[in-house]
Design a protein around this motif. Structure first.
Motif, mmCIF file in Angstrom:
data_model
loop_
_atom_site.group_PDB
_atom_site.id
_atom_site.type_symbol
_atom_site.label_atom_id
_atom_site.label_comp_id
_atom_site.label_asym_id
_atom_site.label_seq_id
_atom_site.Cartn_x
_atom_site.Cartn_y
_atom_site.Cartn_z
ATOM 1 N N GLY A 58 0.770 -1.230 0.000
ATOM 2 C CA GLY A 58 0.000 0.000 0.000
ATOM 3 C C GLY A 58 0.803 1.283 0.000
ATOM 4 N N ALA A 59 2.126 1.208 -0.151
ATOM 5 C CA ALA A 59 2.969 2.406 -0.098
ATOM 6 C C ALA A 59 3.263 2.895 -1.513
ATOM 7 C CB ALA A 59 4.268 2.117 0.638
ATOM 8 N N ILE A 60 2.786 4.103 -1.835
ATOM 9 C CA ILE A 60 3.035 4.687 -3.147
ATOM 10 C C ILE A 60 4.308 5.534 -3.079
ATOM 11 C CG2 ILE A 60 2.163 6.264 -4.914
ATOM 12 C CD1 ILE A 60 -0.636 5.394 -4.206
ATOM 13 N N TYR A 61 5.284 5.194 -3.907
ATOM 14 C CA TYR A 61 6.584 5.866 -3.909
ATOM 15 C C TYR A 61 6.537 6.983 -4.942
ATOM 16 C CZ TYR A 61 11.688 6.250 -3.611
ATOM 17 O OH TYR A 61 12.976 6.693 -3.406
ATOM 18 N N LEU A 62 6.377 8.208 -4.471
ATOM 19 C CA LEU A 62 6.315 9.350 -5.375
ATOM 20 C C LEU A 62 6.900 10.572 -4.675
ATOM 21 C CD1 LEU A 62 5.345 10.430 -8.145
ATOM 22 C CD2 LEU A 62 3.198 11.050 -7.025
ATOM 23 N N TYR A 63 7.938 11.156 -5.278
ATOM 24 C CA TYR A 63 8.623 12.307 -4.689
ATOM 25 C C TYR A 63 8.751 13.411 -5.734
ATOM 26 C CZ TYR A 63 9.894 9.521 -0.625
ATOM 27 O OH TYR A 63 9.850 8.748 0.520
ATOM 28 N N GLN A 64 8.800 14.659 -5.231
ATOM 29 C CA GLN A 64 8.927 15.818 -6.101
ATOM 30 C C GLN A 64 10.031 16.749 -5.592
ATOM 31 O OE1 GLN A 64 6.438 19.299 -5.711
ATOM 32 N NE2 GLN A 64 5.766 19.122 -7.843
ATOM 33 N N THR A 65 10.762 17.338 -6.538
ATOM 34 C CA THR A 65 11.705 18.403 -6.210
ATOM 35 C C THR A 65 11.249 19.692 -6.872
ATOM 36 O OG1 THR A 65 14.008 19.165 -6.326
ATOM 37 C CG2 THR A 65 13.214 17.857 -8.173
ATOM 38 N N GLN A 66 11.465 20.814 -6.202
ATOM 39 C CA GLN A 66 11.146 22.121 -6.764
ATOM 40 C C GLN A 66 12.378 23.025 -6.832
ATOM 41 O OE1 GLN A 66 7.801 23.803 -4.628
ATOM 42 N NE2 GLN A 66 6.381 22.286 -5.445
ATOM 43 N N ASP A 67 13.547 22.434 -6.556
ATOM 44 C CA ASP A 67 14.776 23.230 -6.586
ATOM 45 C C ASP A 67 15.884 22.528 -7.365
ATOM 46 O OD1 ASP A 67 15.427 21.181 -4.857
ATOM 47 O OD2 ASP A 67 15.730 22.464 -3.102
ATOM 48 N N GLY A 68 15.503 21.909 -8.478
ATOM 49 C CA GLY A 68 16.500 21.298 -9.341
ATOM 50 C C GLY A 68 17.143 20.048 -8.787
ATOM 51 N N GLY A 69 16.476 19.370 -7.858
ATOM 52 C CA GLY A 69 16.985 18.112 -7.321
ATOM 53 C C GLY A 69 17.761 18.229 -6.038
ATOM 54 N N MET A 70 17.850 19.423 -5.475
ATOM 55 C CA MET A 70 18.577 19.602 -4.216
ATOM 56 C C MET A 70 17.836 18.952 -3.043
ATOM 57 S SD MET A 70 21.360 21.402 -4.814
ATOM 58 C CE MET A 70 22.068 22.584 -5.980
ATOM 59 N N ASN A 71 16.512 19.092 -3.049
ATOM 60 C CA ASN A 71 15.681 18.551 -1.974
ATOM 61 C C ASN A 71 14.423 17.930 -2.571
ATOM 62 O OD1 ASN A 71 17.014 19.754 0.661
ATOM 63 N ND2 ASN A 71 16.895 21.463 -0.805
ATOM 64 N N TRP A 72 13.915 16.915 -1.863
ATOM 65 C CA TRP A 72 12.763 16.159 -2.356
ATOM 66 C C TRP A 72 11.705 16.064 -1.267
ATOM 67 C CZ3 TRP A 72 12.659 14.352 -7.408
ATOM 68 C CH2 TRP A 72 13.863 14.449 -8.105
ATOM 69 N N THR A 73 10.441 16.023 -1.695
ATOM 70 C CA THR A 73 9.315 15.899 -0.783
ATOM 71 C C THR A 73 8.408 14.776 -1.260
ATOM 72 O OG1 THR A 73 9.350 18.272 -0.315
ATOM 73 C CG2 THR A 73 7.344 17.082 0.262
#
Length: 211
Positions: A51-66
């Motif tokens: 049940g764990a959906i693996y989805l991450y986003q960066t908004q600073d060119g890959g420096m940090n992910w959420t």
């Protein structure tokens, strides 16, 4: 930023390397990088946790992910789920394919976002053995399920099936539709030889361009 001549590493999650980050976990298989522009990108994958959906986003060119929260379809909370990341049909509209493996076999759920990925809503249909997905506009999309093409013209709310006159089956290696009518399929046989096919009628008939 120079056409691939030079590269700058912006992130590593390997704890053995100096300056490693943890916002994009080391665990889990990364399966699909979806860039929107030079700052915003998405990574999908699988952790093999029910049940764990693996989805991450960066908004600073890959420096940090959420991590991005997406609800698992009701009744499949204990299934293994995997995504390859979203496909953007426009700057606002995106579609997220989610592969679900359970006692009911392999199904594909399709989520849609109309706010650049901030929120996601599951569309009604679960497609049996759903595989590669392509959208050529905000409303028009195609999914290959190993036998047929599933086609939508209303933003994944309803689907019709198109049976190709070529039995691609396991030789299917990829597709790219450039309009609702024109598309290409690459095949690969057991020997590793590739073929290229083209359709001009939305996937019903195919002509071989080369092998």
């Amino acid at each position: 930023e120079d056409g691939g001549t030079t590269w700058n590493q912006t992130y590593t999650n390997d704890p053995n390397q100096q300056g490693a980050g943890s916002s994009l976990p080391l665990g889990g298989l990364k399966d699909g990088l979806s860039p929107v522009d030079m700052q915003v990108a998405w990574v999908g994958g699988v952790t093999y946790t029910p049940g764990a959906i693996y989805l991450y986003q960066t908004q600073d060119g890959g420096m940090n992910w959420t991590q991005v929260s997406v609800p698992v379809p009701s009744g499949y909370e204990q299934a293994q789920v995997e995504t390859r990341g979203p496909l953007f049909a426009s700057s606002n509209t995106a579609y997220l394919p989610l592969s679900i493996s359970s006692q009911n076999g392999v199904l594909m759920a399709v989520y849609v976002s109309h706010d650049s990925g901030k929120t996601w809503t599951r569309t009604p249909t679960l497609i049996t053995q759903g595989g590669q997905m392509d959208f050529v506009s905000e409303k028009d999309g195609i999914i290959w399920n190993g036998t047929n093409f599933y086609v939508t013209h209303d933003g994944a709310q309803t689907w019709t099936t198109v049976t190709p006159d070529v039995a691609f089956a396991e030789s299917f290696a990829g597709m790219d539709f450039v309009s609702t009518s024109v598309g290409f399929v690459i095949t690969s046989d057991a020997s590793g030889a590739h073929g290229l096919y083209k359709t001009a009628d939305g996937g019903a008939t195919w002509n071989v361009l080369g092998k």
